[in-house]
Each structure stands twice: as structure tokens, then as C-alpha cells.
Design a protein around this motif. Structure first.
Motif, PDB file in Angstrom:
ATOM      1  N   MET A   1       0.834  -1.195   0.000  1.00 33.67           N
ATOM      2  CA  MET A   1       0.000   0.000   0.000  1.00 33.67           C
ATOM      3  C   MET A   1       0.868   1.245   0.000  1.00 33.67           C
ATOM      4  SD  MET A   1      -2.899   1.067   2.816  1.00 33.67           S
ATOM      5  CE  MET A   1      -3.972  -0.312   2.449  1.00 33.67           C
ATOM      6  N   GLU A   2       0.645   2.116  -0.973  1.00 33.87           N
ATOM      7  CA  GLU A   2       1.312   3.407  -1.014  1.00 33.87           C
ATOM      8  C   GLU A   2       0.387   4.441  -0.380  1.00 33.87           C
ATOM      9  OE1 GLU A   2       4.379   3.465  -1.760  1.00 33.87           O
ATOM     10  OE2 GLU A   2       4.431   1.447  -2.594  1.00 33.87           O
ATOM     11  N   ILE A   3       0.962   5.446   0.273  1.00 32.61           N
ATOM     12  CA  ILE A   3       0.167   6.380   1.061  1.00 32.61           C
ATOM     13  C   ILE A   3       0.427   7.826   0.673  1.00 32.61           C
ATOM     14  CG2 ILE A   3      -0.204   7.277   3.413  1.00 32.61           C
ATOM     15  CD1 ILE A   3       0.496   4.494   4.428  1.00 32.61           C
ATOM     16  N   LEU A   4      -0.664   8.610   0.639  1.00 38.22           N
ATOM     17  CA  LEU A   4      -0.589  10.060   0.552  1.00 38.22           C
ATOM     18  C   LEU A   4      -1.513  10.602   1.627  1.00 38.22           C
ATOM     19  CD1 LEU A   4       0.219  12.782  -0.704  1.00 38.22           C
ATOM     20  CD2 LEU A   4      -1.654  12.473  -2.346  1.00 38.22           C
ATOM     21  N   LEU A   5      -0.945  11.333   2.578  1.00 43.47           N
ATOM     22  CA  LEU A   5      -1.690  11.940   3.681  1.00 43.47           C
ATOM     23  C   LEU A   5      -1.596  13.447   3.538  1.00 43.47           C
ATOM     24  CD1 LEU A   5      -3.030  12.092   6.513  1.00 43.47           C
ATOM     25  CD2 LEU A   5      -0.753  11.748   7.490  1.00 43.47           C
ATOM     26  N   CYS A   6      -2.733  14.085   3.299  1.00 40.64           N
ATOM     27  CA  CYS A   6      -2.791  15.546   3.172  1.00 40.64           C
ATOM     28  C   CYS A   6      -3.582  16.066   4.363  1.00 40.64           C
ATOM     29  CB  CYS A   6      -3.480  15.943   1.871  1.00 40.64           C
ATOM     30  SG  CYS A   6      -2.629  15.337   0.406  1.00 40.64           S
ATOM     31  N   LEU A   7      -2.967  16.958   5.145  1.00 39.27           N
ATOM     32  CA  LEU A   7      -3.650  17.377   6.350  1.00 39.27           C
ATOM     33  C   LEU A   7      -3.316  18.779   6.797  1.00 39.27           C
ATOM     34  CD1 LEU A   7      -2.074  16.115   9.599  1.00 39.27           C
ATOM     35  CD2 LEU A   7      -1.036  15.513   7.455  1.00 39.27           C
ATOM     36  N   ASP A   8      -4.288  19.348   7.487  1.00 43.61           N
ATOM     37  CA  ASP A   8      -4.092  20.582   8.234  1.00 43.61           C
ATOM     38  C   ASP A   8      -3.642  20.112   9.612  1.00 43.61           C
ATOM     39  OD1 ASP A   8      -4.263  22.820   9.832  1.00 43.61           O
ATOM     40  OD2 ASP A   8      -6.284  23.377   9.207  1.00 43.61           O
ATOM     41  N   ALA A   9      -2.348  20.188   9.875  1.00 39.57           N
ATOM     42  CA  ALA A   9      -1.786  19.675  11.127  1.00 39.57           C
ATOM     43  C   ALA A   9      -1.868  20.681  12.264  1.00 39.57           C
ATOM     44  CB  ALA A   9      -0.331  19.262  10.913  1.00 39.57           C
ATOM     45  N   ASN A  10      -2.129  21.938  11.935  1.00 40.78           N
ATOM     46  CA  ASN A  10      -2.152  23.004  12.938  1.00 40.78           C
ATOM     47  C   ASN A  10      -0.898  22.996  13.801  1.00 40.78           C
ATOM     48  OD1 ASN A  10      -4.337  24.911  12.867  1.00 40.78           O
ATOM     49  ND2 ASN A  10      -5.679  23.128  13.010  1.00 40.78           N
ATOM     50  N   GLU A  11       0.225  22.775  13.134  1.00 37.17           N
ATOM     51  CA  GLU A  11       1.522  22.749  13.809  1.00 37.17           C
ATOM     52  C   GLU A  11       2.603  22.952  12.759  1.00 37.17           C
ATOM     53  OE1 GLU A  11       3.772  19.691  16.801  1.00 37.17           O
ATOM     54  OE2 GLU A  11       2.724  18.808  15.093  1.00 37.17           O
ATOM     55  N   ARG A  12       3.606  23.712  13.112  1.00 36.69           N
ATOM     56  CA  ARG A  12       4.742  23.883  12.206  1.00 36.69           C
ATOM     57  C   ARG A  12       5.655  22.665  12.270  1.00 36.69           C
ATOM     58  NH1 ARG A  12       6.942  29.931  13.101  1.00 36.69           N
ATOM     59  NH2 ARG A  12       5.566  30.140  14.857  1.00 36.69           N
ATOM     60  N   TRP A  13       6.358  22.427  11.170  1.00 37.49           N
ATOM     61  CA  TRP A  13       7.301  21.321  11.086  1.00 37.49           C
ATOM     62  C   TRP A  13       8.537  21.661  11.911  1.00 37.49           C
ATOM     63  CZ3 TRP A  13       6.559  16.828   8.256  1.00 37.49           C
ATOM     64  CH2 TRP A  13       7.663  15.961   8.177  1.00 37.49           C
ATOM     65  N   GLY A  14       8.985  20.727  12.685  1.00 37.30           N
ATOM     66  CA  GLY A  14      10.218  20.867  13.451  1.00 37.30           C
ATOM     67  C   GLY A  14      10.647  19.503  13.941  1.00 37.30           C
ATOM     68  N   GLU A  15      11.879  19.360  14.307  1.00 39.28           N
ATOM     69  CA  GLU A  15      12.425  18.067  14.741  1.00 39.28           C
ATOM     70  C   GLU A  15      11.548  17.411  15.815  1.00 39.28           C
ATOM     71  OE1 GLU A  15      14.954  14.862  14.581  1.00 39.28           O
ATOM     72  OE2 GLU A  15      14.967  16.600  13.262  1.00 39.28           O
ATOM     73  N   ARG A  16      11.021  18.199  16.738  1.00 44.74           N
ATOM     74  CA  ARG A  16      10.219  17.653  17.840  1.00 44.74           C
ATOM     75  C   ARG A  16       8.720  17.785  17.626  1.00 44.74           C
ATOM     76  NH1 ARG A  16      13.689  19.596  23.094  1.00 44.74           N
ATOM     77  NH2 ARG A  16      15.586  18.514  22.478  1.00 44.74           N
ATOM     78  N   SER A  17       8.302  18.303  16.496  1.00 40.23           N
ATOM     79  CA  SER A  17       6.867  18.463  16.247  1.00 40.23           C
ATOM     80  C   SER A  17       6.227  17.086  16.082  1.00 40.23           C
ATOM     81  CB  SER A  17       6.631  19.318  15.004  1.00 40.23           C
ATOM     82  OG  SER A  17       7.062  18.641  13.846  1.00 40.23           O
ATOM     83  N   GLU A  18       4.958  17.002  16.458  1.00 42.41           N
ATOM     84  CA  GLU A  18       4.238  15.734  16.342  1.00 42.41           C
ATOM     85  C   GLU A  18       4.052  15.326  14.886  1.00 42.41           C
ATOM     86  OE1 GLU A  18       3.490  13.616  18.862  1.00 42.41           O
ATOM     87  OE2 GLU A  18       4.635  15.049  20.070  1.00 42.41           O
ATOM     88  N   VAL A  19       3.874  16.291  13.996  1.00 42.39           N
ATOM     89  CA  VAL A  19       3.705  15.957  12.585  1.00 42.39           C
ATOM     90  C   VAL A  19       4.989  15.334  12.030  1.00 42.39           C
ATOM     91  CG1 VAL A  19       4.266  18.261  11.677  1.00 42.39           C
ATOM     92  CG2 VAL A  19       2.804  16.748  10.353  1.00 42.39           C
ATOM     93  N   ALA A  20       6.146  15.843  12.414  1.00 44.27           N
ATOM     94  CA  ALA A  20       7.420  15.270  11.957  1.00 44.27           C
ATOM     95  C   ALA A  20       7.655  13.894  12.590  1.00 44.27           C
ATOM     96  CB  ALA A  20       8.571  16.213  12.282  1.00 44.27           C
ATOM     97  N   LYS A  21       7.309  13.748  13.860  1.00 46.00           N
ATOM     98  CA  LYS A  21       7.446  12.440  14.527  1.00 46.00           C
ATOM     99  C   LYS A  21       6.558  11.398  13.857  1.00 46.00           C
ATOM    100  CE  LYS A  21       8.379  14.278  19.154  1.00 46.00           C
ATOM    101  NZ  LYS A  21       7.792  14.423  20.502  1.00 46.00           N
ATOM    102  N   PHE A  22       5.326  11.800  13.517  1.00 46.44           N
ATOM    103  CA  PHE A  22       4.407  10.882  12.842  1.00 46.44           C
ATOM    104  C   PHE A  22       4.985  10.466  11.487  1.00 46.44           C
ATOM    105  CE2 PHE A  22       0.805   9.766  10.187  1.00 46.44           C
ATOM    106  CZ  PHE A  22       0.056   8.952  11.017  1.00 46.44           C
ATOM    107  N   ALA A  23       5.490  11.430  10.742  1.00 49.55           N
ATOM    108  CA  ALA A  23       6.080  11.125   9.431  1.00 49.55           C
ATOM    109  C   ALA A  23       7.232  10.136   9.573  1.00 49.55           C
ATOM    110  CB  ALA A  23       6.542  12.409   8.755  1.00 49.55           C
ATOM    111  N   ARG A  24       8.104  10.355  10.549  1.00 50.67           N
ATOM    112  CA  ARG A  24       9.233   9.434  10.749  1.00 50.67           C
ATOM    113  C   ARG A  24       8.741   8.043  11.148  1.00 50.67           C
ATOM    114  NH1 ARG A  24      11.524  14.094  13.088  1.00 50.67           N
ATOM    115  NH2 ARG A  24      10.997  13.380  15.181  1.00 50.67           N
ATOM    116  N   LYS A  25       7.765   7.989  12.035  1.00 47.19           N
ATOM    117  CA  LYS A  25       7.254   6.706  12.535  1.00 47.19           C
ATOM    118  C   LYS A  25       6.681   5.856  11.404  1.00 47.19           C
ATOM    119  CE  LYS A  25       5.111   6.697  16.457  1.00 47.19           C
ATOM    120  NZ  LYS A  25       4.098   6.900  17.511  1.00 47.19           N
ATOM    121  N   PHE A  26       6.030   6.501  10.431  1.00 47.10           N
ATOM    122  CA  PHE A  26       5.411   5.763   9.339  1.00 47.10           C
ATOM    123  C   PHE A  26       6.202   5.862   8.034  1.00 47.10           C
ATOM    124  CE2 PHE A  26       2.083   6.070  12.442  1.00 47.10           C
ATOM    125  CZ  PHE A  26       1.537   4.799  12.397  1.00 47.10           C
TER     126      PHE A  26
END
Length: 194
Positions: free
Chosen positions: A93-118
Motif C-alpha cells: 500500500m502506497e500512502i498520501l496523507l494531506c492534512l491541516d496539522a495546525n503545527e509547524r514542522w520541526g524536529e520535535r513536532s508531532e507531525v514530523a514524529k508521525f512522518a518518521r514513525k510511518f
């Protein structure tokens, strides 16, 4: 063997918690069983104080508390999306996730952690998409809180990606992102162009 026609939607759904945080479409790939999962999502902003009863944050907070959960809606979004994705995702399965994360990208941001985890890549960064959320008083301070994250193979098959101009009067305070993906190359030669 794939029983559905390639390039067709074979499953669709929404946030199983019935909070309206994400929706998805699963597109059939080639006869080897490849699929393409497109997810769109909205994560409420972090709140302080007491938000109004009609806000998405408050409605989600009430629903979470009915489940006996202590997380804020802001915290629960990536937790719930991650648990759902672990159950739903398959190896082909290939994935494309488009979202309003309401958070800026940063090393410790949850959006960046989620991206790394998956193991998801940022189309925003790869294509140097400009800021997606305006700072009305000072446009030099615009930020990006909207992201398109994808699996490696999707990123390899993105032909074009860009942000549309701000349309504050008609479309709201976010800039849309356009992505052109070569689905035939992504899903296989026996996938029709759609």
C-alpha cells in the motif's frame, strides 16, 4: 489476486471514532495487489482557555471524555490516526496523507514524529512549497501548518506539486496544494490513467 478494476476506489471511509478528523479512499492498483491510500485530515489547533461549545475542539473533547480518555483533541489526532493506519496498512500500500496539522514542522513536532514513525516523506519540503497559512498582519511571517506526506514510491512519482494563491475572501485562510502523481508508474503498467 486483485478482484477490482485497477484505478477504481475499492474502499472508502472516515475516522472510526466518528469525530470527522479524517477521510480516506483506497484505490486499486495492478494485478500484483498494489494499492494507493489517500487520506485527508484535520487536526484541531492546540487550545488554551475554554473554547466555545460549537468548536470542533470542544466537540471532540466531549467525545473523548465520553470514552474515558484524557488526551486533548490535539494530542488524540496523531495517536488515533497512527493506531488506525497500523491496522489498515498493508505491505503493498502506497500512502498520501494531506492534512491541516495546525503545527509547524520541526524536529520535535508531532507531525514530523508521525512522518518518521510511518516512513513518510514531505512533499512540501521536496518541492519547496511556500507557506500555506498567512499571517494577516505581516505576510513575511506566514507559516506552514498544512502538509502532504507520502510513502517513498509516491514521492518518486510526483510529477508536479505547488501551492495555489491565497484566496482569503472565498476559500479561507489556507493555501491549497496541488499534486500531480503518475498513477500508472506508481501502481503498475496495467493501471489505467484516471
Amino acid at each position: 489476486a486483485l478482484r477490482q478494476s485497477p484505478g477504481k476506489i475499492i474502499d472508502r471511509g472516515v475516522d472510526p471514532h466518528k469525530m470527522g478528523r479524517w477521510a480516506y479512499n483506497l484505490i486499486a492498483g495492478n494485478s500484483q495487489g498494489h494499492t494507493f491510500l489517500l487520506i485527508t485530515g484535520y487536526r484541531t489547533g492546540q487550545r488554551t482557555g475554554d473554547p466555545g461549545m460549537k468548536t470542533a475542539w470542544k466537540q471532540q473533547q466531549v467525545m473523548l471524555s465520553k470514552e474515558g480518555r484524557k488526551e486533548t483533541p490535539y494530542e488524540a489526532f496523531f495517536l488515533d490516526l497512527g493506531l488506525w493506519l497500523r491496522k489498515y496498512r498493508t505491505p503493498r500500500m502506497e500512502i498520501l496523507l494531506c492534512l491541516d496539522a495546525n503545527e509547524r514542522w520541526g524536529e520535535r513536532s508531532e507531525v514530523a514524529k508521525f512522518a518518521r514513525k510511518f516512513d513518510l516523506q514531505s512533499i512540501n519540503h521536496k518541492f519547496q512549497i511556500p507557506a500555506t497559512h498567512p499571517h494577516i498582519a505581516n505576510m513575511a511571517r506566514n507559516t506552514t501548518i498544512d502538509f502532504c506526506l507520502c510513502s517513498h514510491k509516491v514521492l518518486q512519482n510526483v510529477v508536479y506539486a505547488a501551492a495555489v494563491p491565497y484566496e482569503l475572501e472565498t476559500l479561507g485562510d489556507h493555501r491549497g496544494i496541488m499534486i500531480d502523481i503518475d498513477l500508472v508508474a506508481l501502481l503498475g503498467s496495467d493501471t489505467p490513467a484516471v
